[in-house]
Motif scaffolding. Sequence first.
Motif, PDB file in Angstrom:
ATOM      1  N   ASN A 268       0.832  -1.203   0.000  1.00 38.22           N
ATOM      2  CA  ASN A 268       0.000   0.000   0.000  1.00 38.22           C
ATOM      3  C   ASN A 268       0.867   1.253   0.000  1.00 38.22           C
ATOM      4  OD1 ASN A 268       0.358  -0.695   3.024  1.00 38.22           O
ATOM      5  ND2 ASN A 268      -0.393   1.411   3.083  1.00 38.22           N
ATOM      6  N   ARG A 272      -3.669   3.737  -1.454  1.00 40.20           N
ATOM      7  CA  ARG A 272      -4.026   2.799  -2.508  1.00 40.20           C
ATOM      8  C   ARG A 272      -3.263   1.489  -2.342  1.00 40.20           C
ATOM      9  NH1 ARG A 272      -6.699   5.178  -6.757  1.00 40.20           N
ATOM     10  NH2 ARG A 272      -7.329   2.995  -7.083  1.00 40.20           N
ATOM     11  N   ASP A 287      -7.641  -1.802  -8.515  1.00 41.52           N
ATOM     12  CA  ASP A 287      -8.944  -1.151  -8.432  1.00 41.52           C
ATOM     13  C   ASP A 287      -9.636  -1.565  -7.136  1.00 41.52           C
ATOM     14  OD1 ASP A 287     -11.415   0.004  -8.801  1.00 41.52           O
ATOM     15  OD2 ASP A 287     -12.078  -1.463 -10.299  1.00 41.52           O
ATOM     16  N   THR A 288      -9.802  -0.604  -6.231  1.00 45.85           N
ATOM     17  CA  THR A 288     -10.541  -0.855  -4.988  1.00 45.85           C
ATOM     18  C   THR A 288     -11.753   0.072  -4.881  1.00 45.85           C
ATOM     19  OG1 THR A 288      -9.010   0.629  -3.811  1.00 45.85           O
ATOM     20  CG2 THR A 288      -8.539  -1.739  -3.715  1.00 45.85           C
ATOM     21  N   CYS A 294      -6.773   3.323   2.015  1.00 45.44           N
ATOM     22  CA  CYS A 294      -6.382   2.044   2.609  1.00 45.44           C
ATOM     23  C   CYS A 294      -5.125   2.218   3.458  1.00 45.44           C
ATOM     24  CB  CYS A 294      -6.120   1.011   1.515  1.00 45.44           C
ATOM     25  SG  CYS A 294      -7.529   0.670   0.451  1.00 45.44           S
ATOM     26  N   HIS A 298      -3.976  -5.350   5.378  1.00 47.16           N
ATOM     27  CA  HIS A 298      -4.645  -6.026   4.279  1.00 47.16           C
ATOM     28  C   HIS A 298      -4.039  -7.411   4.110  1.00 47.16           C
ATOM     29  CE1 HIS A 298      -1.147  -5.193   1.639  1.00 47.16           C
ATOM     30  NE2 HIS A 298      -1.141  -3.997   2.206  1.00 47.16           N
ATOM     31  N   ILE A 309      -9.180  -5.562   2.930  1.00 48.40           N
ATOM     32  CA  ILE A 309      -8.514  -4.275   3.079  1.00 48.40           C
ATOM     33  C   ILE A 309      -9.109  -3.525   4.255  1.00 48.40           C
ATOM     34  CG2 ILE A 309      -7.925  -4.073   0.633  1.00 48.40           C
ATOM     35  CD1 ILE A 309     -10.329  -2.198   0.313  1.00 48.40           C
ATOM     36  N   ASP A 311      -9.965   0.397   5.221  1.00 54.25           N
ATOM     37  CA  ASP A 311     -10.072   1.675   4.518  1.00 54.25           C
ATOM     38  C   ASP A 311     -10.852   2.672   5.368  1.00 54.25           C
ATOM     39  OD1 ASP A 311     -10.150   3.394   1.949  1.00 54.25           O
ATOM     40  OD2 ASP A 311     -12.267   3.223   2.537  1.00 54.25           O
ATOM     41  N   TYR A 322     -13.135  -4.226   4.496  1.00 55.75           N
ATOM     42  CA  TYR A 322     -13.862  -4.569   3.277  1.00 55.75           C
ATOM     43  C   TYR A 322     -13.169  -5.760   2.619  1.00 55.75           C
ATOM     44  CZ  TYR A 322     -15.628   0.241   3.732  1.00 55.75           C
ATOM     45  OH  TYR A 322     -16.181   1.416   4.196  1.00 55.75           O
ATOM     46  N   VAL A 324     -12.516  -7.281  -1.364  1.00 53.12           N
ATOM     47  CA  VAL A 324     -12.617  -7.041  -2.808  1.00 53.12           C
ATOM     48  C   VAL A 324     -12.038  -8.244  -3.537  1.00 53.12           C
ATOM     49  CG1 VAL A 324     -12.437  -4.532  -2.563  1.00 53.12           C
ATOM     50  CG2 VAL A 324     -10.372  -5.888  -2.917  1.00 53.12           C
ATOM     51  N   GLY A 328      -9.252  -6.931  -8.213  1.00 54.33           N
ATOM     52  CA  GLY A 328      -9.817  -5.596  -8.156  1.00 54.33           C
ATOM     53  C   GLY A 328     -11.314  -5.609  -8.371  1.00 54.33           C
ATOM     54  N   PRO A 331     -15.650  -2.842  -3.369  1.00 57.82           N
ATOM     55  CA  PRO A 331     -15.475  -3.364  -2.017  1.00 57.82           C
ATOM     56  C   PRO A 331     -16.805  -3.806  -1.400  1.00 57.82           C
ATOM     57  CG  PRO A 331     -14.353  -1.249  -2.288  1.00 57.82           C
ATOM     58  CD  PRO A 331     -15.239  -1.430  -3.471  1.00 57.82           C
TER      59      PRO A 331
END
Length: 350
Positions: A268, A272, A287-288, A294, A298, A309, A311, A322, A324, A328, A331
């Motif tokens: 991270n 991101r 893609d989250t 974030c 994770h 993750i 966030d 979340y 995901v 990606g 979430p």
Amino acid sequence: MQRKTVAVLLAGIGCLALALAVKNSPRVEAAAAQAGLFENHGDVGTVLHPGAVRYDAAKGTYTISGSGNNMWESEDDFQFAWKKVSGDVTLTADIAFEGSGGNEHRKAVLMVRQSLAPDSVYADIARHGVGLTSLQWREEKGDTTHEVQASINAPRRLRIEKRGDYFYMFLGEGDDLKLAAGSPLIKLKAPFYVGLGVCSHDKDRVETAVFSDVDLKISQPEPSAQTTLYSTLEQVDIESGDRREVYTTEGRIEAPNWMPDGKLLLFNRDGRIERIPAEGGEPEPLDTGFATECNNDHGIAPGGQSLAISDSSQEQHESLIYVVPVTGGTPRRVTMKGPSYFHGWSPDGK
């Protein structure tokens, strides 16, 4: 045997009986003329074929020939052109081997060394004949050598920096050199030796390398000097402890995780999640969706299909967990109350 590795993140602050200690007898010492930036030269360790140094003042080059079995483990055998110094040191040079063939791990090095004993404490940047370039070091006299391998192969220009008790490796093709991992802590007592060296990695051969555009700077440490934060993502061999650089960048990155197939790593940065090939390259964001704050909590689910993750982009900006898709996507919220942080998946992934 397959080598087991782990991914780690190292944050560095910076802008990383028969053998003789040295083959310089008084007769050789007297015969060695001062060569450019350096005071003297000689063979360190035990070599079958004496080395040589030729300085061309007009071209500003040092052509160094050296023999020796290796510069590794607990003893080094090589030809060394050196200067005795104190303080912080920066040594930069272009390096090119003469001729082809020979051992693929013949080495041309920029070195900072406590003494001329073959088992001395030291740090160097070693440019191998095959192109591998690494920051090597021995923390204690007689200890085993360790290294961190750069992700850049066969760089033309190399720089080793000693700042206080830390060493750093910079590599590139011109004057704009980039930090390429490092930052081992090596405690040297003043004065110590800085210089250029060559080892053939074959006791029966002599190899030659040319060092050009050599620049040596010596200064006193400046504790209050402005510093820059860099982060280095590295793989560490579990058995040896030796390391290989995957990615180095200015700023902070955190919490690397292996993808199940071992081909990608996640980490991270700036809110991101990013992924990068385990062999090195350029990272790309995962893609989250709306989750753009974030943190470093994770992890990938057993089976490798989902990523948990933590966030803080929603509601009161308190961290929430979340899930995901690992490739990606949108979430799915897991925890209703915040702050909450991911810590681990159960073995069944549920």
